[in-house]
Design a protein around this motif. Structure first.
Motif, PDB file in Angstrom:
ATOM      1  N   MET A  30       0.850  -1.175   0.000  1.00 20.95           N
ATOM      2  CA  MET A  30       0.000   0.000   0.000  1.00 20.95           C
ATOM      3  C   MET A  30       0.894   1.236   0.000  1.00 20.95           C
ATOM      4  SD  MET A  30      -2.676   0.881   2.921  1.00 20.95           S
ATOM      5  CE  MET A  30      -4.223   1.492   2.598  1.00 20.95           C
ATOM      6  N   THR A  31       0.636   2.137  -0.928  1.00 21.96           N
ATOM      7  CA  THR A  31       1.444   3.345  -0.988  1.00 21.96           C
ATOM      8  C   THR A  31       0.892   4.374  -0.023  1.00 21.96           C
ATOM      9  OG1 THR A  31       0.115   4.243  -2.768  1.00 21.96           O
ATOM     10  CG2 THR A  31       2.037   2.940  -3.405  1.00 21.96           C
ATOM     11  N   GLN A  32       1.800   5.149   0.512  1.00 21.53           N
ATOM     12  CA  GLN A  32       1.404   6.196   1.456  1.00 21.53           C
ATOM     13  C   GLN A  32       1.231   7.506   0.713  1.00 21.53           C
ATOM     14  OE1 GLN A  32       3.940   6.476   4.806  1.00 21.53           O
ATOM     15  NE2 GLN A  32       3.585   4.375   5.464  1.00 21.53           N
ATOM     16  N   PRO A  33       0.289   8.316   1.169  1.00 18.90           N
ATOM     17  CA  PRO A  33       0.094   9.618   0.523  1.00 18.90           C
ATOM     18  C   PRO A  33       1.330  10.484   0.746  1.00 18.90           C
ATOM     19  CG  PRO A  33      -1.236   9.457   2.517  1.00 18.90           C
ATOM     20  CD  PRO A  33      -0.606   8.114   2.299  1.00 18.90           C
ATOM     21  N   PRO A  34       1.560  11.422  -0.166  1.00 19.88           N
ATOM     22  CA  PRO A  34       2.708  12.309   0.016  1.00 19.88           C
ATOM     23  C   PRO A  34       2.547  13.134   1.287  1.00 19.88           C
ATOM     24  CG  PRO A  34       1.347  13.049  -1.818  1.00 19.88           C
ATOM     25  CD  PRO A  34       0.787  11.750  -1.340  1.00 19.88           C
TER      26      PRO A  34
END
Length: 135
Positions: free
Chosen positions: A1-5
Motif C-alpha cells: 500500500m502506498t502512502q500519501p505524500p
C-alpha cells in the motif's frame, strides 16, 4: 500500500499570495470556470478527447451525464449576467449532449423538470426569472 505524500507547509509569502488571489476572485469567475470545466470533463469522460481512430480508454457515460446536468444547472445562473457571451459554451454543451445521446444509444439525459406557473402570474413571474418565496 502506498502512502500519501507528506503534507506541504506553505510559507508566509505563499499564504499571502493565495489570500490576495482570493480577494481578486469573484463568484462569477468560479461559476464560469466551473461551467467550462464540467463541459471539458464531460467530453473527456465520453471519450471525445481521444485521437481519431483511437479507442477511448475509460469511457464513463454516467460521469458524462453528471457533467451535462451540472452544466445545464449552472447556465441559468450565468445567463442573466453574460447572455450572448455564453453562445460558444452553449454550443459546446449542445455538442456534448448530442455525443452523449449517440454513445448511450439514444437516451438523452433527463431534462430539468418544468415547473407549472400559476394562472394570472405576471410576465416576470411566468418567465421563471422572478423568484417568488414559497413557489
Amino acid at each position: 500500500m502506498t502512502q500519501p505524500p507528506p503534507q506541504r507547509e506553505f510559507s508566509d509569502e505563499e499564504i499571502a499570495a493565495i489570500e490576495a488571489e482570493m480577494e481578486r476572485l469573484t463568484v462569477d469567475d468560479v461559476l464560469l470556470q466551473t461551467l467550462v470545466t464540467l463541459i471539458n470533463l464531460g467530453a473527456r469522460k465520453a471519450g471525445l478527447a481521444t485521437q481519431p481512430g483511437e479507442e477511448p480508454a475509460n469511457r464513463d457515460l454516467e460521469q458524462t451525464r453528471q457533467a451535462i446536468e451540472g452544466a445545464r444547472a449552472l447556465l441559468p445562473v450565468l445567463e442573466a449576467r453574460h447572455g450572448q457571451e455564453l453562445a460558444p459554451i452553449k454550443d459546446a454543451l449542445a455538442r456534448l449532449q448530442m455525443a452523449f445521446v449517440q454513445l448511450s444509444g439514444g437516451t438523452p439525459p433527463p431534462a430539468a423538470p418544468v415547473e407549472e406557473k400559476p394562472e394570472g402570474a405576471g410576465p416576470a413571474q411566468s418567465s421563471g426569472r422572478l423568484w417568488v418565496p414559497g413557489q
